[in-house]
Design an enzyme around this catalytic site. Structure first.
Site, PDB file in Angstrom:
ATOM      1  N   GLY A 131       5.768   8.432   0.948  1.00  0.00           N
ATOM      2  CA  GLY A 131       6.660   8.219   2.098  1.00  0.00           C
ATOM      3  C   GLY A 131       7.553   6.999   1.887  1.00  0.00           C
ATOM      4  N   HIS A 132       6.942   5.882   1.448  1.00  0.00           N
ATOM      5  CA  HIS A 132       7.746   4.671   1.183  1.00  0.00           C
ATOM      6  C   HIS A 132       8.751   4.923   0.063  1.00  0.00           C
ATOM      7  CE1 HIS A 132       3.897   2.756   2.679  1.00  0.00           C
ATOM      8  NE2 HIS A 132       4.783   2.166   3.449  1.00  0.00           N
ATOM      9  N   LYS A 134       9.024   8.358  10.804  1.00  0.00           N
ATOM     10  CA  LYS A 134       7.617   8.611  11.113  1.00  0.00           C
ATOM     11  C   LYS A 134       7.177   7.637  12.211  1.00  0.00           C
ATOM     12  CE  LYS A 134       3.021   8.904   9.995  1.00  0.00           C
ATOM     13  NZ  LYS A 134       2.631   7.652  10.568  1.00  0.00           N
ATOM     14  N   ASN A 141       0.856  -1.189   0.000  1.00  0.00           N
ATOM     15  CA  ASN A 141       0.000   0.000   0.000  1.00  0.00           C
ATOM     16  C   ASN A 141       0.898   1.247   0.000  1.00  0.00           C
ATOM     17  OD1 ASN A 141      -2.473   1.658   1.974  1.00  0.00           O
ATOM     18  ND2 ASN A 141      -2.619   1.077  -0.149  1.00  0.00           N
ATOM     19  N   ARG A 159      -2.743   5.914   6.480  1.00  0.00           N
ATOM     20  CA  ARG A 159      -3.983   6.202   7.215  1.00  0.00           C
ATOM     21  C   ARG A 159      -4.636   7.510   6.779  1.00  0.00           C
ATOM     22  NH1 ARG A 159      -2.185   4.604  13.354  1.00  0.00           N
ATOM     23  NH2 ARG A 159      -1.484   2.507  12.870  1.00  0.00           N
TER      24      ARG A 159
END
Ligand code: PAF
Length: 284
Positions: A36-37, A151, A32, A189
């Site tokens: 950020g990833h 994070k 997902n 999220r």
């Protein structure tokens, strides 16, 4: 981009690269993927010759009341993203290969001192599940470095401590949190927030920055500062689990003598729990 699903297959690629003296960066994920990833993978690319990303929704780190089955699985999109940034290999392990005897029979990695509070209190056993899968993945991939987002600061510290305590031969790199222009930390999220909540969610990082400025300015009454911040968030509609000024390594509540700090916060907005943090270095 190469793909591997079995340990044997993965090790063949890694061995080939190692034979050519290429260094390997590893980014474990549960898929997902979002920007950020991708920033973690880009960090790996800037430091090593080859970058491997794993995608595995690890059942061991989900509690009985958490919805492992409904965790978002977006493999086709994830692969497109990884290809678009030039990741070298995606590793897609299977649960039957990683946990052949089932979860009840796997040896567990318990990282002492760091797992009981904050997210650990909210999710008992979670960090044991994380540390166990990450150690297994390190042993399979044998990377030179592995990149973790700050994070999830507690997770980053748990993995760093596991590596220190168990003398693992891998360097852990903590990558800065990717943020939206409002300051909101990038997270899977965020997709559960409506527009109004998303605007409001920026208050978390603003509050962290405000606390950090006060501490840099000489404020040392951390309990009072925490209470004030919780009041600011909760009166705006958040439901704050914790907002704690901590020692940046032990994650113990900070004393007035501590120089390297991190403020950890988790605050609920509607049904979504949002995590964030800010590091403060009083030497500088
Ligand atoms: O941060 C995550 O996505 C997971 O906890 C990790 C590190 C991939 C282990 O399953």
């Amino acid at each position: 981009m190469e793909q591997a699903t079995s340990v044997v297959e993965l090790r063949q690629y890694v061995q080939h690269w190692k034979d050519h003296h290429e260094s390997i960066a590893f980014v474990p994920t549960m898929g997902n993927l979002h920007t950020g990833h991708l920033s973690l993978i880009e960090k790996g690319q800037s430091l090593c010759d080859r970058t491997i990303c794993s995608i595995f929704v690890n059942p061991m780190q989900f509690g009985a009341n958490e919805d492992f089955n409904h965790y978002p699985r977006t493999l086709a999109q994830d692969i497109k993203y990884l290809e678009s940034i030039g990741c070298d290999l995606v590793y897609l392990p299977t649960a039957s290969e990683l946990y052949p005897l089932g979860l009840e029979h796997i040896s567990q990695v318990i990282v002492t001192d760091l797992c009981e509070n904050y997210e650990g209190a909210h999710r008992p056993g979670h960090f044991t599940g994380v540390a166990t899968i990450v150690l297994k993945l390190f042993n399979i991939v044998k990377p030179n470095i592995s990149v973790f987002g700050k994070k999830d600061f507690q997770q980053y510290r748990v993995i760093s401590k596991m590596v220190e305590d168990l003398d693992l031969d891998v360097e852990i790199i903590g990558a800065e949190t990717a943020r939206e222009s409002s300051g909101l930390a990038t997270s899977s999220r965020n997709q559960y927030l409506d527009d109004e909540q998303k605007t409001l969610a920026a208050l978390i990082y603003q509050t962290l920055q405000d606390s950090a400025a006060k501490i840099q300015g000489g404020e040392r009454d951390y309990p009072a500062l925490e209470m004030q911040a919780i009041k600011t968030l909760n009166s705006a509609g958040f439901d704050t689990d914790y907002y704690t000024v901590c020692h940046a390594e032990t994650l113990e509540p900070a004393t007035q003598q501590d120089m390297k700090l991190v403020i950890l916060v988790t605050s609920g907005l509607g049904k979504t729990r949002l995590l964030d943090n800010i590091e403060i270095d009083l030497w500088h």
